[in-house]
Scaffold this motif. Structure first.
Motif, PDB file in Angstrom:
ATOM      1  N   ALA A   8       0.818  -1.218   0.000  1.00 37.38           N
ATOM      2  CA  ALA A   8       0.000   0.000   0.000  1.00 37.38           C
ATOM      3  C   ALA A   8       0.848   1.262   0.000  1.00 37.38           C
ATOM      4  CB  ALA A   8      -0.927  -0.005   1.219  1.00 37.38           C
ATOM      5  N   LEU A   9       2.171   1.115   0.120  1.00 34.75           N
ATOM      6  CA  LEU A   9       3.074   2.259   0.165  1.00 34.75           C
ATOM      7  C   LEU A   9       3.761   2.443  -1.177  1.00 34.75           C
ATOM      8  CD1 LEU A   9       4.826   1.519   3.584  1.00 34.75           C
ATOM      9  CD2 LEU A   9       2.909   3.076   3.180  1.00 34.75           C
ATOM     10  N   ALA A  10       4.100   3.674  -1.492  1.00 33.57           N
ATOM     11  CA  ALA A  10       4.929   3.933  -2.669  1.00 33.57           C
ATOM     12  C   ALA A  10       6.318   3.344  -2.418  1.00 33.57           C
ATOM     13  CB  ALA A  10       5.027   5.430  -2.931  1.00 33.57           C
ATOM     14  N   PRO A  11       7.010   2.888  -3.480  1.00 40.12           N
ATOM     15  CA  PRO A  11       8.326   2.262  -3.271  1.00 40.12           C
ATOM     16  C   PRO A  11       9.275   3.098  -2.430  1.00 40.12           C
ATOM     17  CG  PRO A  11       7.600   1.899  -5.515  1.00 40.12           C
ATOM     18  CD  PRO A  11       6.587   2.815  -4.885  1.00 40.12           C
ATOM     19  N   GLY A  12       9.277   4.418  -2.597  1.00 45.41           N
ATOM     20  CA  GLY A  12      10.180   5.273  -1.841  1.00 45.41           C
ATOM     21  C   GLY A  12       9.842   5.366  -0.365  1.00 45.41           C
ATOM     22  N   GLN A  13       8.636   4.929   0.009  1.00 45.37           N
ATOM     23  CA  GLN A  13       8.218   4.987   1.411  1.00 45.37           C
ATOM     24  C   GLN A  13       8.391   3.658   2.138  1.00 45.37           C
ATOM     25  OE1 GLN A  13       7.417   7.919   2.844  1.00 45.37           O
ATOM     26  NE2 GLN A  13       7.998   8.705   0.818  1.00 45.37           N
ATOM     27  N   ARG A  14       8.914   2.644   1.434  1.00 48.51           N
ATOM     28  CA  ARG A  14       9.069   1.323   2.041  1.00 48.51           C
ATOM     29  C   ARG A  14      10.423   1.180   2.729  1.00 48.51           C
ATOM     30  NH1 ARG A  14       7.062  -1.649  -3.454  1.00 48.51           N
ATOM     31  NH2 ARG A  14       4.890  -0.888  -3.410  1.00 48.51           N
ATOM     32  N   ASN A  15      10.871   2.230   3.353  1.00 53.12           N
ATOM     33  CA  ASN A  15      12.157   2.204   4.040  1.00 53.12           C
ATOM     34  C   ASN A  15      11.922   2.020   5.533  1.00 53.12           C
ATOM     35  OD1 ASN A  15      14.441   3.845   5.590  1.00 53.12           O
ATOM     36  ND2 ASN A  15      15.310   3.040   3.695  1.00 53.12           N
ATOM     37  N   ILE A  16      12.582   1.038   6.123  1.00 52.17           N
ATOM     38  CA  ILE A  16      12.321   0.667   7.512  1.00 52.17           C
ATOM     39  C   ILE A  16      12.639   1.822   8.456  1.00 52.17           C
ATOM     40  CG2 ILE A  16      13.016  -0.884   9.382  1.00 52.17           C
ATOM     41  CD1 ILE A  16      13.460  -3.030   7.209  1.00 52.17           C
ATOM     42  N   LEU A  17      13.740   2.525   8.234  1.00 49.85           N
ATOM     43  CA  LEU A  17      14.093   3.630   9.124  1.00 49.85           C
ATOM     44  C   LEU A  17      13.103   4.784   8.998  1.00 49.85           C
ATOM     45  CD1 LEU A  17      17.974   4.069   9.211  1.00 49.85           C
ATOM     46  CD2 LEU A  17      16.449   3.171  10.972  1.00 49.85           C
ATOM     47  N   ARG A  18      12.705   5.099   7.770  1.00 51.44           N
ATOM     48  CA  ARG A  18      11.712   6.173   7.599  1.00 51.44           C
ATOM     49  C   ARG A  18      10.434   5.827   8.339  1.00 51.44           C
ATOM     50  NH1 ARG A  18      13.235   6.371   1.920  1.00 51.44           N
ATOM     51  NH2 ARG A  18      14.494   8.231   1.515  1.00 51.44           N
ATOM     52  N   MET A  19       9.980   4.591   8.182  1.00 52.27           N
ATOM     53  CA  MET A  19       8.748   4.189   8.868  1.00 52.27           C
ATOM     54  C   MET A  19       8.929   4.206  10.380  1.00 52.27           C
ATOM     55  SD  MET A  19       7.145   1.172   6.455  1.00 52.27           S
ATOM     56  CE  MET A  19       8.643   0.200   6.326  1.00 52.27           C
ATOM     57  N   LEU A  20      10.092   3.766  10.846  1.00 52.38           N
ATOM     58  CA  LEU A  20      10.337   3.693  12.281  1.00 52.38           C
ATOM     59  C   LEU A  20      10.276   5.067  12.937  1.00 52.38           C
ATOM     60  CD1 LEU A  20      11.067   1.753  14.594  1.00 52.38           C
ATOM     61  CD2 LEU A  20      13.477   2.121  14.038  1.00 52.38           C
ATOM     62  N   PHE A  21      10.768   6.084  12.239  1.00 57.80           N
ATOM     63  CA  PHE A  21      10.832   7.422  12.838  1.00 57.80           C
ATOM     64  C   PHE A  21       9.702   8.350  12.392  1.00 57.80           C
ATOM     65  CE2 PHE A  21      15.084   5.903  13.634  1.00 57.80           C
ATOM     66  CZ  PHE A  21      15.364   6.438  14.893  1.00 57.80           C
ATOM     67  N   HIS A  22       8.981   8.009  11.328  1.00 57.90           N
ATOM     68  CA  HIS A  22       7.984   8.955  10.818  1.00 57.90           C
ATOM     69  C   HIS A  22       6.580   8.394  10.673  1.00 57.90           C
ATOM     70  CE1 HIS A  22      10.737  12.192  10.287  1.00 57.90           C
ATOM     71  NE2 HIS A  22      11.448  11.610   9.333  1.00 57.90           N
TER      72      HIS A  22
END
Length: 272
Positions: free
Chosen positions: A146-160
């Motif tokens: 459900a996420l755009a490829p650029g948003q599938r980053n574990i660190l980005r998700m963890l902090f944002h």
């Protein structure tokens, strides 16, 4: 012992040289007493002297530099595994890791993930972009599709991502481990440019990340336990991380429900 045992590097080079078709490289194939390329032809392709290359095959002249070995590997059209073997024979250690910006998710690798219906699993790059996952991971961890490829980053998700933060009972410990592991994995893989860009981005957007990055902590992912909050209750998962052979930029992480009750919660989420 024979020369083939005393000079393993020379034997390996001769064998790979003999396997090459001279015509494929623009060399005449006539009047050759032995198959493959001649030493001087390999030397020409590697941009080294014929005398030096002859000495290399004969085990003379000392250890070659990494740069020269790279050129010889290219001249002989070595595969990644053969290139690694060349460095092990010549230097006693593998070559520096080449970062692969476009990792390959093979059908076989995806089938491994899909064969784990009740074990959330995903494949991530050394920059921690999730590039493959199974249904259980989407149901229990994050719906990566459900996420755009650029948003599938574990660190980005963890902090944002507020949802990710909310479903981690001990978010601070998870964040500290994540940053420390990321630091080590990006250094191992050679993904310096991607890592710097992500670190700069998160340092600007998250004071918490910036503070953890300044601690210079380093850890391995290895094995451990993760707790995930869901409407069905807290799910406890044991995890193990694995390298993907011949793709140093990829890592496989598999989560296994810790107890029968956790297994039933996972089953319920996957089925919903």
């Amino acid at each position: 012992m024979g020369a083939s045992h005393d000079n393993l590097l020379g034997t390996f080079l001769k064998d790979r040289r003999a396997r090459l078709d001279p015509a494929a490289f623009g060399f005449t194939a006539r009047r050759r007493r032995t198959p493959g390329l001649r030493r001087e032809e390999v030397a020409q392709r590697a941009q080294v002297s014929a005398t030096w290359y002859t000495w290399l095959e004969q085990g003379r002249g000392g250890a070659p530099s990494a740069d020269v070995l790279e050129r010889v590997a290219g001249a002989l059209m070595l595969t990644p595994a053969e290139r690694e073997h060349l460095f092990l024979l010549a230097h006693g250690r593998p070559p520096e890791v080449r970062h692969q910006p476009s990792p390959r998710i093979t059908p076989q690798l995806q089938r491994v993930l899909d064969a784990l219906p009740l074990s959330p699993a995903y494949v991530k790059t050394s920059a921690w972009d999730v590039v493959a996952w199974n249904r259980a991971a989407a149901a229990v961890l994050t719906d990566y599709g459900a996420l755009a490829p650029g948003q599938r980053n574990i660190l980005r998700m963890l902090f944002h991502d507020p949802k990710v933060r909310a479903n981690r009972p001990n978010w601070e410990a998870s964040a500290r481990l994540g940053v420390a592991t990321f630091r080590l994995e990006t250094a191992r893989s050679g993904a310096s440019e991607q890592a710097r860009a992500l670190v700069d981005e998160l340092s600007r957007s998250s004071p918490e990340f910036a503070a953890l990055w300044r601690d210079n902590d380093v850890r391995t992912h290895g094995e451990g336990t993760k707790h995930i909050e869901h409407a069905t209750g807290t799910i406890t998962l044991d995890y193990s991380s694995f390298a993907v052979d011949d793709q140093p930029d990829l890592g496989l992480v598999i989560y296994t429900p810790s107890t029968p009750a956790d297994l039933e919660r996972v089953r319920s989420l996957v089925a919903s």
